[in-house]
Design a protein around this motif. Structure first.
Motif, PDB file in Angstrom:
ATOM      1  N   GLY A 197      -3.987  -0.156   3.181  1.00 41.36           N
ATOM      2  CA  GLY A 197      -4.392   0.776   2.148  1.00 41.36           C
ATOM      3  C   GLY A 197      -5.837   0.665   1.724  1.00 41.36           C
ATOM      4  O   GLY A 197      -6.250   1.310   0.763  1.00 41.36           O
ATOM      5  N   ARG A 198      -6.648  -0.108   2.436  1.00 42.48           N
ATOM      6  CA  ARG A 198      -8.066  -0.209   2.098  1.00 42.48           C
ATOM      7  C   ARG A 198      -8.840   1.003   2.618  1.00 42.48           C
ATOM      8  O   ARG A 198      -9.973   1.261   2.204  1.00 42.48           O
ATOM      9  CB  ARG A 198      -8.656  -1.502   2.656  1.00 42.48           C
ATOM     10  N   ALA A 245       0.825  -1.207   0.000  1.00 44.17           N
ATOM     11  CA  ALA A 245       0.000   0.000   0.000  1.00 44.17           C
ATOM     12  C   ALA A 245       0.858   1.255   0.000  1.00 44.17           C
ATOM     13  O   ALA A 245       0.521   2.257  -0.650  1.00 44.17           O
ATOM     14  CB  ALA A 245      -0.926  -0.005   1.222  1.00 44.17           C
ATOM     15  N   ARG A 286       0.662   4.212  -2.934  1.00 41.61           N
ATOM     16  CA  ARG A 286       0.314   5.615  -2.694  1.00 41.61           C
ATOM     17  C   ARG A 286       1.266   6.574  -3.403  1.00 41.61           C
ATOM     18  O   ARG A 286       0.909   7.713  -3.709  1.00 41.61           O
ATOM     19  CB  ARG A 286       0.297   5.909  -1.189  1.00 41.61           C
TER      20      ARG A 286
END
Length: 303
Positions: free
Chosen positions: A137-138, A78, A82
């Motif tokens: 990262g959800r 994640a 980003r």
């Protein structure tokens, strides 16, 4: 150690079934069996008893490490993803039930007032799920709650490159049925309630192991277990006499059928903390800045 094999191992023991793990992961049952066999060969130890499905002593030891290892792998993925994001127009916020109070709701309203095109999604889940969603990262950021001494941070697992920020501190209260002998008290001491019957509602109320830790006392025995994130369901169980629970006073006072009595000792507050990655998205950064400004203004007003 192959992380794909480790995920299969965790799924098998979570479902207590090879077929259940296969359905959850989208594999065939034969592939799941092959994954477990390959992991056992790699580690040189039998990890899973087949009938019934259960961890061996070595499997139980591995299971202690596996969730944290997999979470850190998800966090790394994640974190890299980003770096390639452009200008996001969506903000996903994960909250534990008691963390979604006036402070968080007000900050989200203020954010949407200045970013009209922003699509906001709020997910209410258990505390562990909030942290997992942010790390993997959800969710762009999360809010978790708990009991702590004033100005003390909440105890957190190793989250890697994550940042925490105090979002709110409120009075901690105990929920009683309205006909309980202590329901009319102005305040209660938790040390007087160690032998009372409690509701084990670890995703919704302050977890009982946390109450034991802050009181440095045994007790707080669960009479019934509540699983899920329904605050009104928890209040209904308390009102019916199934046990006590601890929540922030503003949340507790709004629930029907119960009496909310503030905690006077030990000296505790209900604390809400924001958790976000080291490199948050632009909307997440805006929300962090709003909450920081609000908290600084509140602190200045108390001086």
């Amino acid at each position: 150690m192959d992380p794909h094999l480790l995920r299969t191992f965790v799924a098998v023991l979570d479902h207590r079934s090879f077929s259940g793990a296969a359905a959850a992961l989208g594999y065939t049952q034969s592939a799941v069996s092959q994954h477990i066999a390959a992991l056992e060969a790699d580690l040189g130890s039998r990890l899973v008893e087949r009938r019934p499905v259960a961890p061996t002593p070595a499997g139980a030891r591995l299971l202690e490490h596996a969730p944290a290892l997999l979470l850190r792998l998800d966090a790394a993925r994640a974190d890299i993803a980003r770096l390639h994001q452009t200008r996001p127009t969506r903000l996903t916020v994960a909250c534990s039930p008691a963390a979604l109070g006036a402070t968080v709701a007000g900050a989200l309203a203020e954010l949407r007032a200045v970013t009209h095109s922003l699509d906001v999604e709020v997910r209410v889940t258990g505390r562990d799920a909030v942290l997992a969603d942010v790390v993997a990262g959800r969710a762009d950021l999360g809010f978790v709650d708990g009991a702590a001494a004033p100005s003390d941070p909440l105890p957190m697992p190793d989250l890697g490159p994550m940042t925490t920020l105090a979002a709110a501190e409120e009075t901690l209260a105990v929920l009683f049925p309205r006909d309980h002998p202590l329901a009319e008290r102005r305040a209660v001491r938790l040390s007087d309630l160690t032998q009372a019957q409690w509701i084990d509602a670890s995703d919704t109320a302050v977890p009982l192991d946390r109450l034991r830790a802050v009181c440095r006392a045994e007790g707080f025995r669960p009479r019934i277990r509540h699983r899920g994130t329904d605050l009104h369901g928890l209040a209904a169980l308390t009102a019916a006499g199934h046990g006590l629970a601890a929540l922030p006073l503003p949340v507790a006072a709004a629930l029907p059928g119960i009496a909310a009595v503030p905690v006077s000792a030990p000296r505790l507050v209900h604390r809400t903390e924001l958790v976000h990655p080291a490199n948050p998205t632009a909307p997440a950064r805006q929300l962090v800045d709003l909450l920081t400004t609000r908290r600084l203004a509140a602190d200045a007003g108390r001086r």
